[in-house]
Design an enzyme around this catalytic site. Sequence first.
Site, short mmCIF file in Angstrom:
data_model
loop_
_atom_site.label_atom_id
_atom_site.label_comp_id
_atom_site.label_asym_id
_atom_site.label_seq_id
_atom_site.Cartn_x
_atom_site.Cartn_y
_atom_site.Cartn_z
N LYS A 223 0.81 -1.22 0.00
CA LYS A 223 0.00 0.00 0.00
C LYS A 223 0.84 1.27 0.00
CE LYS A 223 -4.47 -1.70 1.27
NZ LYS A 223 -5.57 -1.79 2.23
N ARG A 258 -3.73 -10.14 4.61
CA ARG A 258 -4.12 -10.17 3.20
C ARG A 258 -2.94 -9.63 2.39
NH1 ARG A 258 -6.14 -6.40 -0.28
NH2 ARG A 258 -7.66 -7.08 -1.83
C1 7PM Z 1 -4.56 0.76 -3.52
C2 7PM Z 1 -5.31 0.83 -2.39
C3 7PM Z 1 -4.40 -0.42 -4.19
C4 7PM Z 1 -5.94 -0.28 -1.93
C5 7PM Z 1 -5.00 -1.54 -3.71
C6 7PM Z 1 -5.80 -1.46 -2.59
C7 7PM Z 1 -8.25 -4.18 1.47
C8 7PM Z 1 -9.27 -4.96 0.95
C9 7PM Z 1 -8.38 -3.77 -0.63
C10 7PM Z 1 -7.97 -4.24 2.88
C11 7PM Z 1 -9.73 -5.85 3.03
C12 7PM Z 1 -5.53 -3.83 -2.28
C13 7PM Z 1 -6.40 -2.67 -2.02
N1 7PM Z 1 -7.69 -3.46 0.47
N2 7PM Z 1 -10.02 -5.79 1.71
N3 7PM Z 1 -9.34 -4.69 -0.37
N4 7PM Z 1 -8.76 -5.09 3.59
N5 7PM Z 1 -10.45 -6.65 3.81
O1 7PM Z 1 -4.47 -3.88 -1.65
O2 7PM Z 1 -7.11 -3.56 3.43
O3 7PM Z 1 -5.91 -4.68 -3.10
S1 7PM Z 1 -8.09 -3.05 -2.18
#
Ligand code: 7PM
Length: 280
Positions: A223, A258
Amino acid sequence: MQLLQCGRYKLDLSRPMIMGILNVTPDSFSDGGRYNTLDTALQRAQAMLADGAAILDIGGESTRPGAPEVSVQEEMDRVLPVLEKLKDIGAPLSLDTRRTAVMQAALQLGAVDLINDVSALEDQGAVEAVAASQVALCLMHKQGNPDTMQQAPAYEDVVEEVGQYLLRRVQLCLDAGIAAERLLIDPGFGFGKTLEHNLQLLAGLQRIEAISGMPLLVGLSRKSMLGAITGEAIPSERLGASVAVALLSLQGGAKIVRVHDVKASRQALEVWAALQPYTA
Ligand code: 7PM
């Protein structure tokens, strides 16, 4: 033994585990056309399981800050065939979606074991849709919506507010008949949070778990917070920082991390687990 009731599976939360991220957005299949989308997804899924993932998280909507909206039909067209293809892969499948219609269609397939909702079932009818099943549920906190949430995030006490929000969503789910054994909570790193908010949350994981009373899932892999800290602009180059925060999350009580990089995260998790019998 702490068990998570997760659709067709029961997961032992007494040891932390890894959720591997399987993106099925079109830009995640730039493999030069060697395989079709479904075969690529299957290969990636099998590789993540071989590398030590316990759960696979499948997402077809871009929830990233500033991302354009994807239609419900488009989201279904992306995720449903993948769920069908992976249905009998032998590990629980998580679906990353905010939409009731997508949840319902996926539940109907019988190929989903966990609903991972970055809006904590705020879509109309989502609570009822999930209540009528046996799948697990991850309730995540976010402030605002992905298109604008990073413009001016503001909290008086981010740890307290996120904890109290998650507690309210947990209570709503329990009231709707969703068993406590099906629930996970997630502070939602990067979803309407500044770097300082994210750091306060990471330092306050234990308090969030205590407020909400439910097992914690944490998503920090690659992130932008890690880019801000390290100066590394390319997300896939943030492996060291991602492994570091996965470990810090475990130390803060997280039961599920995750991640994109399953193998490296799994090694860190094994080291953490080996040390546990020797800590107070
Ligand atoms: C930028 C920002 C790129 C966020 C990708 C993302 C989460 C999630 C996502 C989290 C849970 C990613 C994210 N982040 N579901 N879905 N928790 N439960 O890393 O932090 O894919 S999208």
